[in-house]
Design a protein around this motif. Sequence first.
Motif, PDB file in Angstrom:
ATOM      1  N   LEU A 105      34.844  51.071  23.888  1.00  0.00           N
ATOM      2  CA  LEU A 105      34.278  52.345  24.328  1.00  0.00           C
ATOM      3  C   LEU A 105      32.816  52.471  23.916  1.00  0.00           C
ATOM      4  O   LEU A 105      31.969  52.901  24.700  1.00  0.00           O
ATOM      5  CB  LEU A 105      35.088  53.512  23.761  1.00  0.00           C
ATOM      6  CG  LEU A 105      36.419  53.791  24.436  1.00  0.00           C
ATOM      7  CD1 LEU A 105      37.269  54.729  23.577  1.00  0.00           C
ATOM      8  CD2 LEU A 105      36.211  54.361  25.833  1.00  0.00           C
ATOM      9  N   LEU A 106      32.506  52.092  22.679  1.00  0.00           N
ATOM     10  CA  LEU A 106      31.113  52.172  22.221  1.00  0.00           C
ATOM     11  C   LEU A 106      30.215  51.213  22.998  1.00  0.00           C
ATOM     12  O   LEU A 106      29.086  51.573  23.371  1.00  0.00           O
ATOM     13  CB  LEU A 106      31.029  51.902  20.723  1.00  0.00           C
ATOM     14  CG  LEU A 106      31.507  53.042  19.835  1.00  0.00           C
ATOM     15  CD1 LEU A 106      31.528  52.609  18.378  1.00  0.00           C
ATOM     16  CD2 LEU A 106      30.646  54.271  20.012  1.00  0.00           C
ATOM     17  N   ASP A 107      30.699  50.005  23.246  1.00  0.00           N
ATOM     18  CA  ASP A 107      29.919  49.055  24.048  1.00  0.00           C
ATOM     19  C   ASP A 107      29.656  49.625  25.440  1.00  0.00           C
ATOM     20  O   ASP A 107      28.537  49.546  25.950  1.00  0.00           O
ATOM     21  CB  ASP A 107      30.659  47.716  24.175  1.00  0.00           C
ATOM     22  CG  ASP A 107      30.650  46.909  22.890  1.00  0.00           C
ATOM     23  OD1 ASP A 107      29.866  47.224  21.974  1.00  0.00           O
ATOM     24  OD2 ASP A 107      31.454  45.958  22.805  1.00  0.00           O
ATOM     25  N   ALA A 108      30.675  50.193  26.044  1.00  0.00           N
ATOM     26  CA  ALA A 108      30.525  50.778  27.372  1.00  0.00           C
ATOM     27  C   ALA A 108      29.583  51.980  27.337  1.00  0.00           C
ATOM     28  O   ALA A 108      28.775  52.178  28.250  1.00  0.00           O
ATOM     29  CB  ALA A 108      31.891  51.180  27.921  1.00  0.00           C
ATOM     30  N   ALA A 109      29.661  52.774  26.272  1.00  0.00           N
ATOM     31  CA  ALA A 109      28.776  53.932  26.137  1.00  0.00           C
ATOM     32  C   ALA A 109      27.322  53.498  26.034  1.00  0.00           C
ATOM     33  O   ALA A 109      26.433  54.111  26.636  1.00  0.00           O
ATOM     34  CB  ALA A 109      29.177  54.763  24.918  1.00  0.00           C
ATOM     35  N   VAL A 110      27.062  52.433  25.294  1.00  0.00           N
ATOM     36  CA  VAL A 110      25.694  51.919  25.175  1.00  0.00           C
ATOM     37  C   VAL A 110      25.206  51.418  26.532  1.00  0.00           C
ATOM     38  O   VAL A 110      24.081  51.702  26.951  1.00  0.00           O
ATOM     39  CB  VAL A 110      25.619  50.810  24.103  1.00  0.00           C
ATOM     40  CG1 VAL A 110      24.292  50.069  24.170  1.00  0.00           C
ATOM     41  CG2 VAL A 110      25.831  51.405  22.715  1.00  0.00           C
ATOM     42  N   GLN A 111      26.052  50.677  27.237  1.00  0.00           N
ATOM     43  CA  GLN A 111      25.667  50.167  28.559  1.00  0.00           C
ATOM     44  C   GLN A 111      25.342  51.292  29.531  1.00  0.00           C
ATOM     45  O   GLN A 111      24.331  51.249  30.235  1.00  0.00           O
ATOM     46  CB  GLN A 111      26.789  49.310  29.142  1.00  0.00           C
ATOM     47  CG  GLN A 111      26.977  47.977  28.458  1.00  0.00           C
ATOM     48  CD  GLN A 111      28.112  47.210  29.103  1.00  0.00           C
ATOM     49  OE1 GLN A 111      28.192  47.115  30.325  1.00  0.00           O
ATOM     50  NE2 GLN A 111      28.999  46.676  28.286  1.00  0.00           N
ATOM     51  N   THR A 112      26.211  52.305  29.574  1.00  0.00           N
ATOM     52  CA  THR A 112      25.971  53.396  30.520  1.00  0.00           C
ATOM     53  C   THR A 112      24.772  54.231  30.101  1.00  0.00           C
ATOM     54  O   THR A 112      24.026  54.695  30.951  1.00  0.00           O
ATOM     55  CB  THR A 112      27.221  54.276  30.690  1.00  0.00           C
ATOM     56  OG1 THR A 112      27.629  54.783  29.428  1.00  0.00           O
ATOM     57  CG2 THR A 112      28.343  53.518  31.354  1.00  0.00           C
ATOM     58  N   ALA A 113      24.569  54.395  28.805  1.00  0.00           N
ATOM     59  CA  ALA A 113      23.400  55.161  28.349  1.00  0.00           C
ATOM     60  C   ALA A 113      22.111  54.441  28.741  1.00  0.00           C
ATOM     61  O   ALA A 113      21.148  55.094  29.180  1.00  0.00           O
ATOM     62  CB  ALA A 113      23.468  55.348  26.831  1.00  0.00           C
ATOM     63  N   ARG A 114      22.093  53.137  28.614  1.00  0.00           N
ATOM     64  CA  ARG A 114      20.911  52.380  29.029  1.00  0.00           C
ATOM     65  C   ARG A 114      20.696  52.516  30.534  1.00  0.00           C
ATOM     66  O   ARG A 114      19.576  52.661  31.009  1.00  0.00           O
ATOM     67  CB  ARG A 114      21.052  50.911  28.628  1.00  0.00           C
ATOM     68  CG  ARG A 114      20.866  50.696  27.160  1.00  0.00           C
ATOM     69  CD  ARG A 114      20.863  49.241  26.785  1.00  0.00           C
ATOM     70  NE  ARG A 114      20.656  49.091  25.366  1.00  0.00           N
ATOM     71  CZ  ARG A 114      21.250  48.187  24.615  1.00  0.00           C
ATOM     72  NH1 ARG A 114      22.090  47.324  25.161  1.00  0.00           N
ATOM     73  NH2 ARG A 114      21.014  48.129  23.317  1.00  0.00           N
ATOM     74  N   LEU A 115      21.787  52.465  31.278  1.00  0.00           N
ATOM     75  CA  LEU A 115      21.706  52.627  32.728  1.00  0.00           C
ATOM     76  C   LEU A 115      21.157  54.015  33.084  1.00  0.00           C
ATOM     77  O   LEU A 115      20.429  54.179  34.054  1.00  0.00           O
ATOM     78  CB  LEU A 115      23.090  52.433  33.357  1.00  0.00           C
ATOM     79  CG  LEU A 115      23.180  52.431  34.861  1.00  0.00           C
ATOM     80  CD1 LEU A 115      22.457  51.214  35.433  1.00  0.00           C
ATOM     81  CD2 LEU A 115      24.631  52.418  35.309  1.00  0.00           C
TER      82      LEU A 115
END
Length: 120
Positions: A105-115
């Motif tokens: 979840l944290l990895d996905a949150a970082v990816q989407t935040a960068r996006l």
Amino acid sequence: MVHTTTEIRALGAGDLAALDFDALDFDALDFDALARAEVVLFDDDPWSAAAFAELTQGPGRRLLVAVREDETVGYVLTGVVGDFVDLLRIGVLPQAQRHGVASALLDAAVQTARLDGAER
């Protein structure tokens, strides 16, 4: 031991074509399931289904939900303002803890935040 796959589903505005998530409409999410998880995880101050519905509608908000065998087992809510991301809430049900769900979840949150434009 049987291993099951955890699927991360992203909910929120923005183009997620570059990521390996299922983009769902907010209407497709069971906010009641999140509220039930909150009672288990944060019994002192659980968020209600109405609170989740309201908080996910704010500008720059992104809700990611971890689903295993069609059951919500975790979630993370973030908010992006400018180039900054704020982690608003994260939770993983006890039966899914210690299996990498929070990390995913944290990895996905970082990816989407960068996006979404966050740099920090």
